[in-house]
Design a protein around this motif. Sequence first.
Motif, mmCIF file in Angstrom:
data_model
loop_
_atom_site.group_PDB
_atom_site.id
_atom_site.type_symbol
_atom_site.label_atom_id
_atom_site.label_comp_id
_atom_site.label_asym_id
_atom_site.label_seq_id
_atom_site.Cartn_x
_atom_site.Cartn_y
_atom_site.Cartn_z
ATOM 1 N N MET A 1 42.295 87.680 40.424
ATOM 2 C CA MET A 1 43.070 86.456 40.540
ATOM 3 C C MET A 1 42.139 85.249 40.533
ATOM 4 N N SER A 2 42.546 84.220 39.814
ATOM 5 C CA SER A 2 41.685 83.046 39.660
ATOM 6 C C SER A 2 42.460 81.766 39.920
ATOM 7 N N VAL A 3 41.867 80.881 40.713
ATOM 8 C CA VAL A 3 42.442 79.567 40.995
ATOM 9 C C VAL A 3 41.513 78.504 40.428
ATOM 10 N N VAL A 4 42.105 77.539 39.752
ATOM 11 C CA VAL A 4 41.354 76.394 39.247
ATOM 12 C C VAL A 4 41.547 75.237 40.220
ATOM 13 N N ILE A 5 40.444 74.640 40.659
ATOM 14 C CA ILE A 5 40.509 73.439 41.495
ATOM 15 C C ILE A 5 40.128 72.245 40.636
ATOM 16 N N VAL A 6 40.991 71.231 40.616
ATOM 17 C CA VAL A 6 40.739 70.012 39.845
ATOM 18 C C VAL A 6 40.444 68.887 40.826
ATOM 19 N N GLY A 7 39.255 68.272 40.705
ATOM 20 C CA GLY A 7 38.936 67.206 41.643
ATOM 21 C C GLY A 7 37.690 66.430 41.260
ATOM 22 N N THR A 8 37.532 65.287 41.907
ATOM 23 C CA THR A 8 36.394 64.407 41.644
ATOM 24 C C THR A 8 35.241 64.800 42.569
ATOM 25 N N LEU A 9 34.264 65.490 42.010
ATOM 26 C CA LEU A 9 33.165 66.005 42.836
ATOM 27 C C LEU A 9 32.173 64.931 43.252
ATOM 28 N N ASP A 10 32.301 63.716 42.712
ATOM 29 C CA ASP A 10 31.408 62.651 43.171
ATOM 30 C C ASP A 10 31.861 62.082 44.508
ATOM 31 N N GLU A 29 38.792 84.436 42.740
ATOM 32 C CA GLU A 29 37.838 83.770 41.860
ATOM 33 C C GLU A 29 38.210 82.291 41.751
ATOM 34 N N VAL A 30 37.225 81.413 41.776
ATOM 35 C CA VAL A 30 37.487 79.969 41.740
ATOM 36 C C VAL A 30 36.752 79.342 40.556
ATOM 37 N N HIS A 31 37.460 78.495 39.845
ATOM 38 C CA HIS A 31 36.882 77.723 38.742
ATOM 39 C C HIS A 31 37.087 76.255 39.070
ATOM 40 N N VAL A 32 36.018 75.502 39.272
ATOM 41 C CA VAL A 32 36.114 74.090 39.654
ATOM 42 C C VAL A 32 35.952 73.206 38.415
ATOM 43 N N VAL A 33 36.922 72.324 38.224
ATOM 44 C CA VAL A 33 36.898 71.356 37.127
ATOM 45 C C VAL A 33 36.599 69.988 37.724
ATOM 46 N N ASP A 34 35.492 69.401 37.316
ATOM 47 C CA ASP A 34 35.074 68.098 37.846
ATOM 48 C C ASP A 34 35.693 66.978 37.016
ATOM 49 N N PHE A 43 28.109 69.196 43.783
ATOM 50 C CA PHE A 43 27.616 70.530 43.449
ATOM 51 C C PHE A 43 27.998 70.809 41.994
ATOM 52 N N GLU A 44 27.409 71.818 41.405
ATOM 53 C CA GLU A 44 27.606 72.108 39.986
ATOM 54 C C GLU A 44 28.985 72.729 39.752
ATOM 55 N N PRO A 45 29.815 72.096 38.938
ATOM 56 C CA PRO A 45 31.150 72.637 38.681
ATOM 57 C C PRO A 45 31.106 73.705 37.587
ATOM 58 N N ASP A 46 32.211 74.383 37.396
ATOM 59 C CA ASP A 46 32.329 75.333 36.287
ATOM 60 C C ASP A 46 32.654 74.609 34.978
ATOM 61 N N THR A 47 33.440 73.545 35.075
ATOM 62 C CA THR A 47 33.689 72.665 33.935
ATOM 63 C C THR A 47 33.250 71.273 34.340
ATOM 64 N N THR A 48 32.328 70.694 33.589
ATOM 65 C CA THR A 48 31.766 69.391 33.955
ATOM 66 C C THR A 48 32.675 68.246 33.547
ATOM 67 N N ALA A 49 32.417 67.092 34.121
ATOM 68 C CA ALA A 49 33.162 65.888 33.754
ATOM 69 C C ALA A 49 32.938 65.546 32.290
ATOM 70 N N ASN A 50 31.731 65.793 31.774
ATOM 71 C CA ASN A 50 31.476 65.574 30.347
ATOM 72 C C ASN A 50 32.398 66.427 29.491
ATOM 73 N N GLU A 51 32.605 67.673 29.900
ATOM 74 C CA GLU A 51 33.474 68.575 29.135
ATOM 75 C C GLU A 51 34.939 68.138 29.236
ATOM 76 N N VAL A 52 35.336 67.603 30.380
ATOM 77 C CA VAL A 52 36.710 67.099 30.526
ATOM 78 C C VAL A 52 36.930 65.908 29.601
ATOM 79 N N ALA A 53 35.988 64.969 29.589
ATOM 80 C CA ALA A 53 36.102 63.815 28.703
ATOM 81 C C ALA A 53 36.133 64.250 27.244
ATOM 82 N N ASP A 54 35.278 65.209 26.900
ATOM 83 C CA ASP A 54 35.256 65.709 25.525
ATOM 84 C C ASP A 54 36.589 66.333 25.140
ATOM 85 N N ALA A 55 37.223 67.033 26.068
ATOM 86 C CA ALA A 55 38.522 67.653 25.786
ATOM 87 C C ALA A 55 39.596 66.615 25.522
ATOM 88 N N ALA A 56 39.366 65.385 26.011
ATOM 89 C CA ALA A 56 40.307 64.285 25.775
ATOM 90 C C ALA A 56 39.924 63.474 24.540
#
Length: 408
Positions: A1-10, A29-34, A43-56
């Motif tokens: 089972m996996s949970v994604v946490i979406v949040g501003t890590l700064d 299992e946890v996947h953190v999206v910054d 701390f180091e996320p599983d998906t970085t803010a750069n990757e989030v911006a790129d996805a947009a």
Amino acid sequence: MSVVIVGTLDTKGEEIGFARDVLQAESVEVHVVDTSVMGDPEFEPDTTANEVADAAGTTLSHLRDDADRGEAIETMGEGAAAIVTRLHEAGRLDGVLGLGGSGNTSIATTAMRALPVGIPKVMVSTMASGDTEPYVGAKDVMMMYSVADIEGLNQLSRQVIANAALAMVGMITNEPDAEIAEKPTIGLTMFGVTTPCIQHAREKLEAMGYETIVFHATGTGGRAMEELIRQGTIDGVLDVTTTEWADELVGGVLSAGPERLDAAAQTGTPQVVSVGALDMVNFGPRDSVPGTFEGRKLHVHNPQVTLMRTNVDENAELGRILAEKLNAATGPTALYLPSHGVSMLDTEGEDFYDPEADAALFDALREHLNEGVELLELDTHINDEAFAEALVEKLDAYLREAGLAPGA
């Protein structure tokens, strides 16, 4: 089972890290999206803010240097929605958890609303004690009030965040013990003034072996039904109460948007439609009715709701719009017209009785409907049992022909 946490890590790294630790302690299992824009993650996320911006379709440097806060939040929400959708499609997401104030609440719930109904979605937010409609929309987003600001860990914030994380664990690791029979599912639309029709139709459908989901035609209700039709949850539609189009046209407070009536048409879902409560536009308290409508026929339903009677011109346009929507249908479609009134208030002696306005609606529908849409007119009121039974019989016939009826 996996949970994604979406949040501003700064700014919320400590709190998100705590939520992650609670989940991992439960063998999740946890996947953190910054979704940070301005600062570096704690701390180091599983998906970085750069990757989030790129996805947009943009870059984090652009959002930092050239965008204002509103644009940055909207863009990161779009990126987060794309990320969680990919994770879900890849089988790497069983639930989504968000933590934050107004900014990340907007970002995280944008991501949550991109997921199908039924995927657990929990948002711990400072905004959860106010108007949550902009965040929840027509999806099953659970808003949990943080009580205090999400700023550092203390005895209060740890308990609230832990409760949210453990609630998520419960949702993703448990199936209901009650037996759930799979049945063909019918979506129905209802307003207070069309309740007798829908109650009788629902009883008939359930006696025939269908499952029913009734949507309150208050804007979010219509949008929710449209979404579930697209999702494939609904096999047939008994769209008796199309009143949300009156609010969309005239400017009432319960519009479901211009896409209302599109989903069934575009997916080929069998539908039986009527004109329930198109005699009214919804406003708030009496003093909230715009001054441009002074002199119009009003009905104070309760201290919070004031209804306005649609006039001849508005009904003619509503008829044209509904015909255009139904003409686009790719599946079996019928429209039923009740000659003796379209709501409880539209009957002789009641406030909204207006045969001329109803005639304008019906005439426009007759004029603009294509031959591909079955048009049936009954010498009844919309809330008469005979009218409800006719709707049910037609929809059942469509579903049997499509192999979607109970036992098919």
